[in-house]
Design a protein around this motif. Structure first.
Motif, short mmCIF file in Angstrom:
data_model
loop_
_atom_site.label_atom_id
_atom_site.label_comp_id
_atom_site.label_asym_id
_atom_site.label_seq_id
_atom_site.Cartn_x
_atom_site.Cartn_y
_atom_site.Cartn_z
N ARG A 96 0.83 -1.20 0.00
CA ARG A 96 0.00 0.00 0.00
C ARG A 96 0.86 1.25 0.00
O ARG A 96 1.87 1.32 0.69
CB ARG A 96 -0.92 0.01 1.22
N ASP A 97 0.46 2.25 -0.76
CA ASP A 97 1.20 3.51 -0.86
C ASP A 97 1.16 4.22 0.50
O ASP A 97 0.08 4.55 1.00
CB ASP A 97 0.56 4.39 -1.93
N PRO A 98 2.33 4.47 1.14
CA PRO A 98 2.33 5.13 2.45
C PRO A 98 1.82 6.56 2.41
O PRO A 98 1.56 7.15 3.45
CB PRO A 98 3.80 5.08 2.87
N HIS A 99 1.68 7.13 1.20
CA HIS A 99 1.19 8.50 1.07
C HIS A 99 -0.32 8.56 0.85
O HIS A 99 -0.86 9.63 0.58
CB HIS A 99 1.92 9.20 -0.08
N THR A 100 -0.98 7.41 0.97
CA THR A 100 -2.43 7.38 0.87
C THR A 100 -3.04 8.25 1.97
O THR A 100 -2.73 8.08 3.15
CB THR A 100 -2.95 5.94 1.01
N LEU A 101 -3.91 9.18 1.60
CA LEU A 101 -4.56 10.05 2.58
C LEU A 101 -5.77 9.34 3.19
O LEU A 101 -6.47 8.58 2.51
CB LEU A 101 -5.01 11.35 1.92
N VAL A 102 -6.02 9.63 4.46
CA VAL A 102 -7.09 8.96 5.19
C VAL A 102 -8.02 10.02 5.80
O VAL A 102 -7.55 10.97 6.44
CB VAL A 102 -6.53 8.05 6.31
N GLU A 103 -9.32 9.83 5.62
CA GLU A 103 -10.28 10.75 6.23
C GLU A 103 -10.24 10.62 7.75
O GLU A 103 -10.00 9.53 8.29
CB GLU A 103 -11.69 10.44 5.71
N LEU A 104 -10.49 11.72 8.42
CA LEU A 104 -10.50 11.70 9.88
C LEU A 104 -11.83 11.17 10.40
O LEU A 104 -12.89 11.44 9.84
CB LEU A 104 -10.26 13.10 10.44
N SER A 105 -11.76 10.42 11.50
CA SER A 105 -12.96 9.98 12.21
C SER A 105 -13.23 10.94 13.36
O SER A 105 -12.35 11.71 13.76
CB SER A 105 -12.76 8.56 12.75
N ALA A 106 -14.42 10.91 13.88
CA ALA A 106 -14.75 11.66 15.09
C ALA A 106 -14.59 10.73 16.29
O ALA A 106 -14.75 9.52 16.17
CB ALA A 106 -16.18 12.17 15.02
N PHE A 107 -14.22 11.29 17.44
CA PHE A 107 -14.13 10.46 18.64
C PHE A 107 -15.44 9.73 18.90
O PHE A 107 -15.45 8.56 19.28
CB PHE A 107 -13.75 11.32 19.85
N SER A 108 -16.55 10.42 18.69
CA SER A 108 -17.85 9.80 18.94
C SER A 108 -18.11 8.62 18.03
O SER A 108 -18.80 7.67 18.40
CB SER A 108 -18.96 10.85 18.76
N ALA A 109 -17.53 8.65 16.82
CA ALA A 109 -17.76 7.56 15.86
C ALA A 109 -17.09 6.27 16.31
O ALA A 109 -17.47 5.19 15.84
CB ALA A 109 -17.26 7.98 14.48
N ILE A 110 -16.08 6.38 17.18
CA ILE A 110 -15.42 5.17 17.68
C ILE A 110 -15.73 4.98 19.17
O ILE A 110 -14.98 4.33 19.91
CB ILE A 110 -13.90 5.23 17.44
N ASN A 111 -16.86 5.59 19.59
CA ASN A 111 -17.36 5.43 20.96
C ASN A 111 -16.35 5.87 22.02
O ASN A 111 -16.14 5.20 23.02
CB ASN A 111 -17.77 3.97 21.21
#
Length: 460
Positions: A209-224
């Motif tokens: 996997r490309d290490p420069h792949t961008l990742v969307e941020l999660s919210a704290f609430s979304a991971i309880n």
């Protein structure tokens, strides 16, 4: 190293895993060994590092012990009395369980116990194997279940992760002495369009996997979860950081100084410290980072985070950024007993997907992956921040801006400030408008900044 200085004298840490996994104290150990001898069955808990040392199955040495947990490596020295000294901080631990629990809680605060004998390796082999070898050698008729009692379950959660090649002790020792994590030496990729992916689509780590792949941020609430700390950032920090990121088409990096209040759980970011060095310049980086360390010390501040830019892309973390942030969080916590957050900030000055002319500034943090999925990436989450407007532009900030102008004056990747950002806005006007969003209350700052802008005009 990120965070406060290591303790001036070794600190003995006695807390550790669950009761079943705790080792006997020195007195209990001696009494048991004297009364039982090798002719009697010695329980699993009776076999301690002191026993293994006395009977020659292991030897004391620097960097001979290691832990690999959720992608992080820890190295320890085995002392002649059977205690463990953590290389990172010099802290002394009475047992493998105490050390393993402490280290694992730095990576995952929810961790309940350390599973010491199954997690700690001596010269690459798990300590539990040495415990079993002792029983086979000195009590061959003993039930082997006594050696593995309570340890079978311990192996499961770390088995896959610990099976990887460990970082050599000498390399870990070298890294632990670095004042600042060496992110400024990372050669980053150019400004190609990168489409962010959702964290849930990543799955297990994949070397392809490309290490420069961008990742969307999660919210704290979304991971309880709740955000475990509050953050206040000075407007002068944003102004200097935004200015730095605007000067070049290459990525830049800097550090954040401030204070952490354990009582209020408030992280206050008071100063930005731009790294005036090329990202691939391995000779200049240590000098620049040492200067930043001295500036922090002189101002009575602690290192509380870092920032970098994505010049023409979204201000979202890449897989590489996620791992760098996890490293920073671990280093900042690793130098003290208590929890201390480390803030990461990404600034996107020239991404045309931004709203208006202002840079997108993204504070983020990384939550360790679930224990049952140790080979997953950390979870990047958005951090809620309170921005505090400063009353005036400080001399320190103005001096830093002028030093940055001088540093990039002859740079091949210096931005052409006379170019047009949009049909009716030059890049220099765009910079002015973006910085105005961090304006101090004293409007006299605009006249001071005009001097800086004149310097920018003069270098092209």
């Amino acid at each position: 190293m990120m965070g406060s200085e290591p303790p001036s004298s070794p600190q003995v840490v006695e807390e550790g895993g669950d009761e079943e996994d705790e080792e006997l104290s020195g007195g209990e150990d001696a009494e048991l060994r004297t009364s039982a001898g090798r002719g009697s069955v010695l329980t699993r808990r009776g076999i301690t590092l002191r026993v293994l040392l006395k009977d020659g199955l292991v030897e004391p040495g620097d960097g001979v012990l290691s832990i690999h947990y959720l992608g992080k490596n820890f190295v320890g020295d085995l002392l002649t009395d059977g205690k463990i000294r953590w290389v990172e901080t010099g802290q002394i631990f009475n047992s493998p369980s105490a050390w393993a629990t402490h280290c694992k809680r730095l990576v995952n605060p929810a961790k309940k116990s350390g599973c010491g004998w199954a997690s700690v390796r001596y010269r690459g082999e798990k300590l539990v194997q040495y415990k079993t070898s002792w029983l086979r050698k000195y009590q061959p008729t003993a039930d082997m279940s006594l050696a593995s009692e309570g340890e079978e379950d311990e192996m499961g959660e770390d088995e896959e992760e610990e099976g990887k090649t460990a970082v050599p002790a000498e390399e870990k020792n070298r890294k632990s002495k670095t004042e600042l994590h060496d992110i400024s030496l990372v050669q980053r990729r150019g400004d190609r369009e990168r489409i962010p992916v959702r964290y849930c689509t990543l799955g297990t780590r994949d070397v392809a996997r490309d290490p420069h792949t961008l990742v969307e941020l999660s919210a704290f609430s979304a991971i309880n979860r709740f955000q475990p700390f509050n953050v206040a950032v000075s407007s002068n920090v944003l102004l200097l950081m935004d200015f730095h990121c605007h000067l070049t088409t290459s990525e830049v990096v800097g550090y954040l100084g401030g204070r952490w209040d354990t009582t209020t759980q408030l992280l206050t970011v008071l100063r930005a410290f731009p790294c005036r060095t090329r990202l691939a310049d391995r000779e200049a980086a240590p000098v620049v980072e040492e200067e930043i360390c001295q500036n922090l010390f002189m101002r009575g501040l602690s290192l509380v985070g870092w920032y970098h830019s994505h010049p023409r892309g979204p201000a979202l973390p890449s897989l590489q950024d996620i791992d760098s942030q996890m490293d920073h969080q671990l280093r900042l916590q690793g130098s003290s007993n208590g929890f201390q957050p480390c803030l990461g900030i990404i600034c996107g000055p020239y991404y045309h997907g931004n709203q208006g002319v202002a840079s997108t500034i993204t504070p983020f943090w990384v939550v360790p992956p679930p224990e049952q999925r140790p080979n997953d990436y950390g979870i990047p989450v958005a951090v809620e921040v309170t921005y505090v407007q400063d009353n005036f532009l400080t001399t320190d900030v103005l001096n830093e801006m002028m030093l940055l102008v001088e540093f990039y004056r002859a740079a091949p990747d210096l931005v052409n400030f006379s170019q047009m950002w949009s049909p009716d806005t030059s890049i220099l006007d765009k910079i002015k408008a973006s910085l105005s969003g961090h304006a101090p209350k004293d409007q006299a700052y605009s006249q001071i900044l005009e001097h800086v802008y004149n310097q920018l005009r003069s270098i092209q």
